[in-house]
Design an enzyme around this catalytic site. Structure first.
Site, mmCIF file in Angstrom:
data_model
loop_
_atom_site.group_PDB
_atom_site.id
_atom_site.type_symbol
_atom_site.label_atom_id
_atom_site.label_comp_id
_atom_site.label_asym_id
_atom_site.label_seq_id
_atom_site.Cartn_x
_atom_site.Cartn_y
_atom_site.Cartn_z
ATOM 1 N N ILE A 14 42.274 0.385 -6.625
ATOM 2 C CA ILE A 14 41.705 1.700 -6.341
ATOM 3 C C ILE A 14 40.366 1.881 -7.047
ATOM 4 O O ILE A 14 39.453 2.508 -6.511
ATOM 5 C CB ILE A 14 42.694 2.828 -6.713
ATOM 6 C CG1 ILE A 14 42.271 4.149 -6.067
ATOM 7 C CG2 ILE A 14 42.815 2.974 -8.219
ATOM 8 C CD1 ILE A 14 42.303 4.146 -4.559
ATOM 9 N N SER A 36 38.733 -3.472 -19.016
ATOM 10 C CA SER A 36 39.690 -4.275 -18.255
ATOM 11 C C SER A 36 40.397 -5.232 -19.193
ATOM 12 O O SER A 36 39.747 -6.071 -19.834
ATOM 13 C CB SER A 36 38.978 -5.060 -17.146
ATOM 14 O OG SER A 36 39.846 -6.006 -16.551
ATOM 15 N N LYS A 91 45.721 9.681 -9.438
ATOM 16 C CA LYS A 91 47.039 10.244 -9.162
ATOM 17 C C LYS A 91 48.108 9.144 -9.254
ATOM 18 O O LYS A 91 47.806 7.977 -8.995
ATOM 19 C CB LYS A 91 47.057 10.926 -7.784
ATOM 20 C CG LYS A 91 46.859 9.972 -6.592
ATOM 21 C CD LYS A 91 48.158 9.352 -6.150
ATOM 22 C CE LYS A 91 47.958 8.205 -5.210
ATOM 23 N NZ LYS A 91 49.180 7.440 -4.945
#
Length: 313
Positions: A14, A36, A91
């Site tokens: 995403i 990361s 989300k």
């Protein structure tokens, strides 16, 4: 005004598909760094393995976008707030309601902003559906949200682990639209949850809702399934007591009103999310709505478990 310097924490699908290109195209933001654990990077900006390294090296950072799996978000968001950064959350904002409440309290004490995003709400068709339903009584709600987990989450085992949400990972998108457009709050009356034998989370779910302010005979339901191959289904149909019929298709990008075409626009959900984030930062205002997460929690509380075959990638 100078752009807000922002970092993205977590470079999964995403983040790469949406957050990074949208930030790059928005003049209100400047990507300052990424975090990361796998060491993935973005040309032109530094990569850090941990948020702590980020905050030590980039002191003028204004905000972070947390794009990790849900079970890691609360600790990362808390660390960011403690470091004095504003926080945007993918989300769902956390794995539990208690975590969101705790983060909201921390943000208030630190005088930092918190934005819990629900990307499916950010479509013009959803806004128009909300306007048309205002003040109306809902007689029927039918949500059909069915997709192929192998396509959207290839090899991502975290979705099957406790806290990974399973089919509610996409299903909560539908619930975010429903809680945005339905005039009265809903609660989950019944739920049937289907679990693969090797999974902690469901692969399918059927929910029945009640609305304390609506008619007792109203039919309010949702069906979620992660086993659909071929064409994907993201549809919400609503019929009101006065006979108005609304249908949101393609994840909320297209609205049909009484069988006639209504609003139809390309999906620019994340562009609108970051436009809203810039507005919140300028206004010094948080935006945290837990209504979709509450319905998922209710489903697990009242749900009946059904077992099915083990899932394998």
């Amino acid at each position: 005004m100078a752009p807000y310097r922002i970092a993205v924490i977590g470079l999964g699908k995403i983040a790469q598909d949406q957050h990074l290109p949208v930030i790059a195209a928005n003049p209100g933001f400047e990507l300052a760094a990424v975090v990361s654990q796998r060491g993935l990077g973005v040309p032109g900006v530094p990569t850090f393995r941990t948020p702590a390294e980020l905050y030590a090296a980039v002191p003028d950072l204004v905000a972070v976008s947390v794009c990790t799996p849900p079970d890691a978000r609360t600790a990362i968001a808390r660390e960011a707030l403690d470091a004095g950064k504003h926080v945007l959350l993918e989300k769902p904002p956390a794995t539990t309601l208690s975590e969101v409440e705790a983060l909201t309290a921390v943000a208030g004490r630190r005088q930092r902003l918190l934005f819990a995003t629900w990307h499916s709400r950010f479509n013009p068709a959803v806004a128009e559906a909300r306007r048309l339903l205002e003040g109306r009584t809902i007689r029927r709600l039918d949500v059909q949200w069915k997709e192929d987990v192998r396509h959207w989450h290839p090899g991502q085992d975290w979705v099957w682990q406790a806290g990974g949400f399973g089919v509610f990972d996409p299903g909560i998108n539908a619930l975010s639209i429903v809680t945005e457009i339905v005039p009265s709050p809903l609660s989950v009356a019944k739920a049937d949850l289907t679990f693969p034998s090797n999974s902690d989370t469901p692969i399918a779910a059927t929910l029945a809702f009640t609305c304390l302010e609506g008619p007792e005979e109203a039919s309010l339901s949702a069906s979620f399934d992660w086993r659909q191959e071929g064409e994907q289904t993201w549809t919400i149909e609503i019929e009101t007591a006065d006979g108005t019929l609304l249908a949101l298709h393609e994840g909320g990008t297209r609205l049909v009103i009484n069988g006639e075409p209504g609003v139809s626009a390309p999906s620019e959900e994340y562009q609108r999310i970051y436009a809203h984030w810039a507005e919140l930062l300028a206004a010094g205002r948080s935006d945290v709505d837990v209504a979709p997460l509450r319905l998922v929690a209710d489903a697990f509380l009242v749900g009946r478990r059904h077992d099915t075959a083990a899932f394998h990638w």
